[in-house]
Design a protein around this motif. Structure first.
Motif, mmCIF file in Angstrom:
data_model
loop_
_atom_site.group_PDB
_atom_site.id
_atom_site.type_symbol
_atom_site.label_atom_id
_atom_site.label_comp_id
_atom_site.label_asym_id
_atom_site.label_seq_id
_atom_site.Cartn_x
_atom_site.Cartn_y
_atom_site.Cartn_z
ATOM 1 N N LEU A 39 0.897 -1.175 -0.022
ATOM 2 C CA LEU A 39 -0.230 0.083 -0.073
ATOM 3 C C LEU A 39 0.899 1.269 0.076
ATOM 4 C CD1 LEU A 39 -2.733 1.302 -0.022
ATOM 5 C CD2 LEU A 39 -2.909 1.022 2.318
ATOM 6 N N LYS A 42 2.289 1.868 -3.436
ATOM 7 C CA LYS A 42 1.358 2.042 -4.331
ATOM 8 C C LYS A 42 1.334 3.680 -3.948
ATOM 9 C CE LYS A 42 -2.334 -0.287 -5.841
ATOM 10 N NZ LYS A 42 -3.451 -1.227 -5.980
ATOM 11 N N ARG A 43 0.986 3.988 -2.990
ATOM 12 C CA ARG A 43 1.102 5.534 -2.681
ATOM 13 C C ARG A 43 2.037 6.282 -3.154
ATOM 14 N NH1 ARG A 43 -1.115 4.576 3.488
ATOM 15 N NH2 ARG A 43 -3.435 4.310 2.702
#
Length: 68
Positions: A39, A42-43
């Protein structure tokens, strides 16, 4: 575009390029870790793409308009 506007744009462009480069290093470092946080990765990649778009926009503003 006035000289002052150009100087402001160049400073902003420099700051964005620096942040983009730093994010690239962070992404590379994060990808090497065994406990990969997908996550967060991805950010960071999304932010890097936003920076790339902002850089392209500012660079296009620095190109003088030519009469066709």
């Amino acid at each position: 575009m006035s000289a002052e506007d150009t100087a402001i744009t160049v400073r902003r462009l420099t700051a964005l390029k620096c942040e983009h480069r730093d994010l690239d290093a962070m992404i590379a470092q994060l990808a090497l870790q065994p406990s990969l946080d997908e996550l967060e990765l991805k950010r960071l990649k999304k932010r890097k793409l936003q920076l790339k778009d902002a850089i392209a926009l500012l660079e296009s503003r620095l190109i003088p308009d030519l009469d066709a």
